[in-house]
Each structure stands twice: as C-alpha cells, then as structure tokens.
Design a protein around this motif. Structure first.
Motif, PDB file in Angstrom:
ATOM      1  N   LEU A 586       1.168  -1.195   0.362  1.00  0.00           N
ATOM      2  CA  LEU A 586       0.396   0.342   0.005  1.00  0.00           C
ATOM      3  C   LEU A 586       0.743   1.261  -0.223  1.00  0.00           C
ATOM      4  O   LEU A 586       0.488   2.221  -0.308  1.00  0.00           O
ATOM      5  N   SER A 587       2.200   1.254   0.505  1.00  0.00           N
ATOM      6  CA  SER A 587       3.296   2.765   0.632  1.00  0.00           C
ATOM      7  C   SER A 587       3.373   2.570  -1.605  1.00  0.00           C
ATOM      8  O   SER A 587       3.846   3.914  -0.788  1.00  0.00           O
ATOM      9  N   ASN A 588       3.409   1.908  -1.969  1.00  0.00           N
ATOM     10  CA  ASN A 588       2.865   2.525  -3.253  1.00  0.00           C
ATOM     11  C   ASN A 588       2.312   2.759  -3.939  1.00  0.00           C
ATOM     12  O   ASN A 588       1.909   3.924  -5.224  1.00  0.00           O
ATOM     13  N   VAL A 589       0.775   2.917  -2.928  1.00  0.00           N
ATOM     14  CA  VAL A 589      -0.265   3.659  -3.996  1.00  0.00           C
ATOM     15  C   VAL A 589      -0.222   4.770  -4.025  1.00  0.00           C
ATOM     16  O   VAL A 589      -0.340   4.936  -5.324  1.00  0.00           O
ATOM     17  N   PRO A 590       0.180   5.938  -3.517  1.00  0.00           N
ATOM     18  CA  PRO A 590       0.449   5.821  -2.110  1.00  0.00           C
ATOM     19  C   PRO A 590      -1.427   5.509  -1.215  1.00  0.00           C
ATOM     20  O   PRO A 590      -1.945   6.177  -1.507  1.00  0.00           O
ATOM     21  N   ALA A 591      -0.713   4.518   0.046  1.00  0.00           N
ATOM     22  CA  ALA A 591      -2.199   5.007   1.326  1.00  0.00           C
ATOM     23  C   ALA A 591      -1.793   4.954   2.599  1.00  0.00           C
ATOM     24  O   ALA A 591      -2.278   3.595   2.872  1.00  0.00           O
ATOM     25  N   PRO A 592      -0.932   5.365   3.581  1.00  0.00           N
ATOM     26  CA  PRO A 592      -0.357   5.187   4.319  1.00  0.00           C
ATOM     27  C   PRO A 592      -1.285   5.319   5.242  1.00  0.00           C
ATOM     28  O   PRO A 592      -1.032   4.760   6.466  1.00  0.00           O
ATOM     29  N   GLU A 593      -2.540   6.175   5.404  1.00  0.00           N
ATOM     30  CA  GLU A 593      -3.252   6.370   6.581  1.00  0.00           C
ATOM     31  C   GLU A 593      -4.419   4.385   6.571  1.00  0.00           C
ATOM     32  O   GLU A 593      -3.783   3.805   7.996  1.00  0.00           O
ATOM     33  N   LEU A 594      -4.501   3.885   5.317  1.00  0.00           N
ATOM     34  CA  LEU A 594      -5.138   2.433   5.868  1.00  0.00           C
ATOM     35  C   LEU A 594      -3.743   1.663   5.686  1.00  0.00           C
ATOM     36  O   LEU A 594      -3.951   1.172   6.688  1.00  0.00           O
ATOM     37  N   ALA A 595      -2.719   2.468   5.394  1.00  0.00           N
ATOM     38  CA  ALA A 595      -1.088   1.116   6.186  1.00  0.00           C
ATOM     39  C   ALA A 595      -2.184   1.496   6.982  1.00  0.00           C
ATOM     40  O   ALA A 595      -0.683  -0.051   7.947  1.00  0.00           O
ATOM     41  N   LEU A 596      -1.274   2.203   8.095  1.00  0.00           N
ATOM     42  CA  LEU A 596      -0.640   1.744   9.244  1.00  0.00           C
ATOM     43  C   LEU A 596      -2.385   2.107  10.243  1.00  0.00           C
ATOM     44  O   LEU A 596      -2.044   1.005  10.791  1.00  0.00           O
ATOM     45  N   GLN A 597      -3.345   1.349   9.461  1.00  0.00           N
ATOM     46  CA  GLN A 597      -4.804   1.236  10.011  1.00  0.00           C
ATOM     47  C   GLN A 597      -4.429  -0.375  10.269  1.00  0.00           C
ATOM     48  O   GLN A 597      -4.995  -0.863  11.303  1.00  0.00           O
ATOM     49  N   LEU A 598      -3.829  -0.895   8.985  1.00  0.00           N
ATOM     50  CA  LEU A 598      -3.886  -2.353   8.615  1.00  0.00           C
ATOM     51  C   LEU A 598      -2.622  -3.148   9.674  1.00  0.00           C
ATOM     52  O   LEU A 598      -2.559  -4.005  10.047  1.00  0.00           O
ATOM     53  N   TYR A 599      -1.063  -2.102   9.587  1.00  0.00           N
ATOM     54  CA  TYR A 599      -0.221  -2.286  10.639  1.00  0.00           C
ATOM     55  C   TYR A 599      -0.737  -2.666  12.153  1.00  0.00           C
ATOM     56  O   TYR A 599       0.540  -3.501  12.657  1.00  0.00           O
ATOM     57  N   LEU A 600      -1.207  -1.483  12.409  1.00  0.00           N
ATOM     58  CA  LEU A 600      -1.810  -1.242  13.960  1.00  0.00           C
ATOM     59  C   LEU A 600      -3.024  -2.637  14.153  1.00  0.00           C
ATOM     60  O   LEU A 600      -2.496  -3.449  15.401  1.00  0.00           O
TER      61      LEU A 600
END
Length: 809
Positions: A586-600
């Motif tokens: 997702l960092s390539n999209v980029p979609a950092p907010e979504l990636a952060l939620q999924l990491y958590l």
C-alpha cells in the motif's frame, strides 16, 4: 397491379365502399321482403367491388371486411330460406349462375356452409367441391382473400372427431385434406403476390417496367414488407385450423400433415413467408408432436433460404421444448428416447454451416437457446452443457474480442444460464469451456459478467473452499481484478469503479476453509491475483485479504499446538510475514493512512499470539508511516488516536519496548499542529500509563504528568485565542480534562486528589464568568452535566459517596 399513388388509392377505396354499401342497401331491402332473386342479384353486384386490382392488401382488407359482414347477414337469410322449404340443393345451383366468377364463388362458399349445416350431403363432399371451385381465381390478392373466407366460414363445419359433421371413419382425413389443399393453394398465391411486391419495392425494377412511385424508396420498401406480412397471416390461418382439428393424432401429423406443410414451406422460396410459416408450425401444434418429429422438422431448416431468421425460430422451438420438459418429470424419458439434445445440437451445426454469413449474434443466440434447453432437460449432464459451450467456442474461434454489443450481451446471457440453474458457481467452474467463452468478451462486458458471477455467489452464499477453485474463479472475474488491456482506463466512472472493487472485497471475505493449510493456500492465491491489480485497486482489495488472514491467525491461535507437527506447516508467524509484505504494497499507492490502520490491526493480532518481536515490528512500520508519509493535520490526529488506542490494549511488550513506543506516541501528540488537537492527544496518552487489567501498568505519576501537560496546552490555547481574537474561547478542553481527572480519581489513582479536582472546577467556573470568554452553550451544558454527575455520585452513598463528598460544586 397496385396503384402507386396514395391519394388515388384512397379514392378507389372510397368508391369501392360506396358501391358496396349501395348494393348492400338494396340487398337488405330484398332480404326484408324475402325476394331471393333480387337478394342474389344485389349481393353479386356488391361482391363485384372485390374484383378491383387497384388496392393494396391493407386497403383491400378494409373492403373485404365490409363485404364479410354483409355475407354473414346473407348466410342467415339462406338458413331461414331452407327452414321455409327452399331446397338447399336448388339454392346451391342457383348461386352458380352469377355473371362474374368472384361474386359467384363468395356466394357459393356462403351457401355451401348452409348446405353442410343441413346435412343433406356429407360435409367432406361439399368442402371438396368448394376448395376445387376456388381454383377459378388465380389473381394473388383476390384469390387469397377468397380462400381465407372459405377457411374462416368452414372451420367449425369440418368433419372432425366428435363433431356433428363427423361422418364415416375417414372423415378426419378428408378434413385434413381440405385444409391442406386450401393451404397449398394459398401458399402459391401468396408467393406470387410477394414476388410482385418485391418488384414494386425495388426502384431499379420499377423503372425497368415503367413504374414510378410517389413515396421514397425506404418508405416504399417498408410498405411492401408490411403488405407481404399481412398476406402471410392469411395463409397461416390454415395452420391454426389444422392445429385445432382433434382428429389429427401423432401418426397423422407425422405421416401426412407435417411433411406436406414443410414441403410447401420449403418450396415457397420467400424468406419472410418461410420464417412466418415455420414459426406458425412451432406455435400451433403440440409440444409432444414436435418432440416426436424432431428429425423431420429440423431437417427442413437447412433447406430454407439463407436469409431466413432461423435462429429465432429454432430458439422458440427449443424454448417450447424446455417448457414442456419443465412441465412434468414424466415427460423427460421421451426426450432421452428421441435423443433430443443430440438432434438439436447437430441441427444447429448444420444450420450454421448452411448459412456461412450468419452473424455472430445468431450463432450465440442458437447455442444460448440450446444451453437453456439442456439445463432444463438434462440438468445432471454437465458434459452436455460443456459440449454446447465448446461448440459455441469452436464457431467463434478466430473472431477475437467481439465488438457487437448485442452479441456480447447474448454471451452474458449464455454464461448466466448455468449460474441461474445451479445457483452455484462451483458447478459452473467444472465446465472447462466456461472461461474460454469469456475470452470473447471485451473488457467492459467482461466486467459485467464478472459482476454477475460475484452477485450469484453472494445471493446463494456459495462457499469456495479450495485454492484450485479460487484460482479458477479469479480467472473468470479477472476483468474486475486487473486491467485486461494492460493499462488502466481513466474514463471509468469513479462510483462504478468503487462498487466493482467493493464487490470483489466482499467476495474475498466469503472464501473460507476450516483446514488452515488449505485456507493459507487460498490466501496466497488471492494475494497473487490482487497484487497484480495495480495501485488503484489495492486500497479496496488488500484490507479484506488482511482481515481474512487475521481470521486464520486467530483460528490457529485457538489450537493448542500445530496439528501437523511440521516446520513447513501454516503458523501465525508465517502468516504475519506474508501480512507484512502485503500491507507494505500500500505504500506504493500511496495509502499511508490505510496501511497504518492495517499495521496496527496486525500488531494487535500478534499481541494476542504473544509474539512480541512481530508486534513491535508492526508498530515500528506504523510509526515510520506516521513520520514519513502522513502530513495532513487531520490525518495525523486520526492516526495518533489509533496508535494510542491500540498501544493501550497491548500486553505483550516488555518494559523497554513499551516505554519506547509510549514515549514516541506522547512525543507525536505534543507535536500536533493545533493546540486543541495536542491537548486531546496528550490527555489520551494518560491511558497508556494506567491499564485496569494490567497491574504492572499503573503509573499514577505519569498519568498526572500527562493531565497537567494537557492543562498547560489548554491554557496556552486560551491565551493564543485571547491574543488573536480578543476573547479566551471555549472552556471545552478544561471540561474534557476534568472528566479525565474524575475517571482516574474513580480508578484509584493516588496522584489524583480532591484538591486537584476542586482547583480545576474553580478554574473552569472562573473562565466561564470572565468578561473575555466566548459564550458556548455546548460547553456550558457539558460542564453542567459533569457537575450533575459528581452530585449523583455523592448521592449513591457508601464508599463512592464518601469518596466524592469532599468535592464542592
């Protein structure tokens, strides 16, 4: 033969109607006075108006119907005459003395019907005489309407089984012979008339014969086609009469009726007439007869003209047979006995070969109808259904993606039929030619078909439980998974795109298997496909894959030990490794907010599995995203609260790791752009130092430090507001902090005492009464509600009441 001028034709019709009405008036006067001779005289003159050649069939029909109504009255008069003693035989002879043959034959048919009713002669003899006499009219239009009149007035007087005119044992044969003979003659006349209309509709031929038209070529052709259609309707009425004869059993239909009717159909050579008559045959005779004579009926199709719309006729035949099969299970053995599927399949192949120029739409329509028939009659024979799809694929080979919108819609209907029948995509996946048919769809229609498939799965809650089936399914719906032409389509409507990807996301959630090994294979298969979908799709498809993976983690967590006992078996650690790589995309999209939620989310799952290094790594990735990718102030506020909330629930971390993560979180909170956001994030961090169900995480001093720091930030926000606007702003932040003080006071934090609470209450009261404060009804209500809560706690009594009693409000 037919006048070209529309206005002239209207005049001739008006003149004909006027002449007919005038003679009808004198005929009525003669009938009222029982003057037979004058009645016949004026009726013959009235019918002479039908001798015109100046009217088109449509206009001629108007004139004919007026004459028909008058002939009904004349027939009633003839019946009364026979009751009064007039010999019907003499009357039958008398009308034959009319001067012109056309009026004579109309009168003869009218008297002949009365003759049959008197039963003074066998019905078959009279009918035979009448049908032979009508040969005297060879003019196409006049002859057709005369024979149509004969068919209409005699239909209830045929010597049929159970009829009052039945006669001897062979009477049904005579009735059939009469109708067939009339049909044959009418078919010949119709063909002659239609050829004339073709001539009149062709501008070059019209000039060649010296004709000129007042209408344009397009309108002229449309008019002639309509006239041909009206004449075919007259011919087809004979088939309706045949279909209603009770004595026509299967043997007679097979040996006599069908062969002779088909002979006429094939010989007429007019494509529109052939289409209409074949359709009539299918519609008017019983389904059982069609089933038992499939060989003969299907054998006629390749003999028809190349331009005949065979696909529609054959489709209607298969539709009728399908409905017949669905009507009762008792009839299914008949279909097996006559090998209906094999015969229809071969017939379709021959028809397509006989018409090499048949449009692609026609080919697909035929096989679509055959597939529907197969699914109704042989639902258990998947090999038959696959054979139909294979035959269609073979006929379409080399055509590439179809561009005809109607053809692609028909393929969607073809591919939807198994889904509607079996309500199970798993069954459709067993058809090897199913995906091959989808190859002929353009990208847009491929998406439509993929959506149909997903909707079928959702509606029927179909369980796709093996990696192989998931692989096959995702091959079918690849139009939604990735860009088929290799490049994204910028013209796709955003709402449509979101709906498509949301349907894929819902599908991913439905893929499940109780066996962890197989479920992990399913996850890997799905991951392979969705990662190829491009950055635009990943925000929709990665989250459901992550949650399916976390569901598998919790399934494994509930097992005491690895049931397989092998290093290569599926383990939570192995799944987390895959999740780390997946969310990273997702960092390539980029979609950092979504990636952060999924990491958590992954960190919380790792916490439940007691995997501290894994959980720490996910938090680390979340922090990196926060620092490097999330710059929007609102997004930062949302992210920091997610981080704080997740970290507060973590129990797996040791002291060192937890302190590191907590320190980072509090640092992020204090660096938010807006003071109110800073204040709320800082007091939220107080929960990181006091967790109810973890005795080792109850640090009252650090809680108090967070709350005091929040108070300082709130006070700074008030001062900034006063400097910038001349007013101190709302006291909402102070009330929120007061509530935090009360929360930790109730939880037993020794650092939170009555004096601190009392001081904060007084501060808020002072601020609200200040002349520079901004009125805020919401904040006032919030503070009042908080004070009521304190009073409520006092009134409880006991330890709680005693605890709150010192607080003055």
């Amino acid at each position: 033969m037919i006048a070209d001028g529309v206005e002239d034709e209207e005049k001739w019709l008006a003149a004909g109607i006027a002449g007919l009405q005038q003679n009808a008036f004198y005929m009525h006067r003669a009938l009222d006075s029982n003057n037979l001779r004058d009645a016949l005289k004026y009726s013959a003159q009235m019918l002479s108006e039908l001798r015109t050649s100046r009217l088109s069939p449509h206009k001629y029909y108007e004139l004919y119907m007026r004459a028909f109504d008058e002939l009904r009255k004349l027939e009633m008069f003839f019946k009364e005459e026979t009751r009064r003693g007039c010999s019907i035989i003499d009357l039958y002879e008398l009308v034959q003395h009319a001067g012109n043959i056309l009026p004579r034959l109309y009168l003869l048919c009218t008297v002949g019907c009365v003759y049959i009713k008197t039963k003074e002669a066998p019905a078959k003899d009279v009918l035979k005489d009448l049908v032979e006499m009508c040969r005297g009219i060879q003019h196409p239009v006049r002859g057709l309407f005369l024979r149509s009149y004969l068919a209409q007035v005699s239909r209830d007087k045929l010597p049929d089984i159970g009829s009052e005119y039945e006669g001897d044992a062979d009477s049904v044969v005579d009735a059939v012979e009469f109708v067939l003979q009339n049909f044959t003659e009418m078919n010949k006349l119709c063909y002659t008339a239609c050829q004339s209309f073709i001539l009149l509709a062709d501008p070059e031929l019209r000039l060649a014969v010296g004709l000129s038209g007042l209408q344009g070529p397009a309108r002229e052709k449309e008019k002639r086609e309509k006239e041909r259609s009206e004449l075919r309707d007259l011919v087809g009425k004979n088939l309706h009469v045949l279909g209603q004869i009770e004595g026509v059993d299967l043997d007679m239909y097979k040996d006599t009726v069908l062969p002779r009717v088909l002979e006429q159909v094939v010989n007429c050579k007019d494509e529109l007439a052939q289409y209409y008559l074949m359709d009539c045959i299918i519609q008017v005779f019983p389904d059982e007869y069609h089933l038992q004579t499939l060989d003969v009926l299907l054998g006629a199709f390749p003999q028809l003209q190349p331009t005949v719309d065979i696909k529609t006729v054959l489709s209607r035949l298969m539709e009728r047979l399908s409905n017949y099969a669905a009507s009762s299970a008792d009839v299914l053995p008949e279909f097996l006995q006559v090998e209906a599927f094999s015969k229809l399949n071969n017939a379709i192949g021959k028809v397509i070969e006989a018409q090499p120029d048949m449009p692609t739409l026609g080919v697909i329509t035929l096989y679509s109808s055959l597939l529907t028939f197969t699914l109704h009659v042989h639902p258990e024979r998947l090999d038959y259904a696959d054979q139909v799809l294979g035959a269609c694929v073979k006929k379409l080979s080399g055509k590439g993606k179809l561009q005809d919108n109607k053809a692609t819609k028909q393929i969607v209907a073809l591919l939807s039929a198994p889904l509607e029948k079996y309500n199970d995509i798993v069954t459709a996946l067993k058809l090897s030619n199913y995906p091959r048919m989808m190859e002929y769809l353009d990208s847009e229609t491929n998406k439509v078909m993929a959506t149909v498939i997903i909707q079928s799965i959702m509606k029927n809650k179909t369980r796709i439980s093996t990696a192989d089936r998931v692989e096959a399914l995702f091959e079918l719906i690849k139009g939604l998974i990735k860009d088929l032409d290799g490049s994204p389509d910028d013209e796709v409507d955003e709402d449509d795109f979101k709906e498509e990807q949301n349907s894929v996301a819902r599908l991913i959630q439905m893929l499940y298997n109780d066996d962890p090994e197989e479920m992990f294979k399913i996850i890997c298969t799905v991951r392979k496909h969705i990662l190829a979908g491009g950055p635009k799709r990943l925000p929709f498809t990665v989250p459901p894959l992550v949650y399916s993976s976390l569901k598998l983690v919790r399934q494994l967590q509930s097992q005491e030990e690895n049931p397989f006992g092998e290093e290569e078996s599926t383990t939570p650690k192995k799944i987390f490794q895959l999740l780390n790589q997946t969310v990273e995309t997702l960092s390539n999209v980029p979609a950092p907010e979504l990636a952060l939620q999924l990491y958590l989310q992954c960190a919380e799952a790792a916490n439940d599995c007691d995997l501290e290094p894994v959980a720490y790594e996910f938090f680390t990735q979340a922090y990196i995203l926060y620092e490097e990718e999330i710059s929007d102030s609102r997004a930062q506020v949302t992210a920091i609260h997610l981080i704080i909330g997740t970290l507060q629930r973590m129990h797996v971390f040791g002291v060192e790791n937890r302190d590191t993560l907590t320190h980072k979180a509090t640092g992020y909170s204090a660096k938010l752009l807006k003071k109110p956001d800073q204040c709320r994030a800082v007091y939220a961090c107080s929960h990181l130092f006091w967790v109810d169900d973890q005795d080792n995480i109850k640090d009252g001093e650090r809680v108090l430090l967070c709350l005091k720091r929040a108070l300082r930030i709130a006070n700074a926000a008030q001062q900034m507001s006063n400097a910038a606007r001349g007013s101190t702003g709302s006291v909402t932040l102070f009330v929120e902090i007061l509530n935090k003080y009360l929360y930790f006071y109730e939880k037993g934090n020794p650092q939170i005492n009555v004096a601190a609470i009392q001081s904060l209450i007084e501060l808020i009261t002072t601020e609200m009464q200040s002349e520079t404060s901004t009125p805020d009804p919401a904040a006032d209500a919030f503070f009042a509600s908080t004070l009521r809560y304190i009073e409520f706690q006092k009134q409880k009594g006991g330890a709680v009441g005693e605890k709150y009693e010192p607080i003055k409000v």
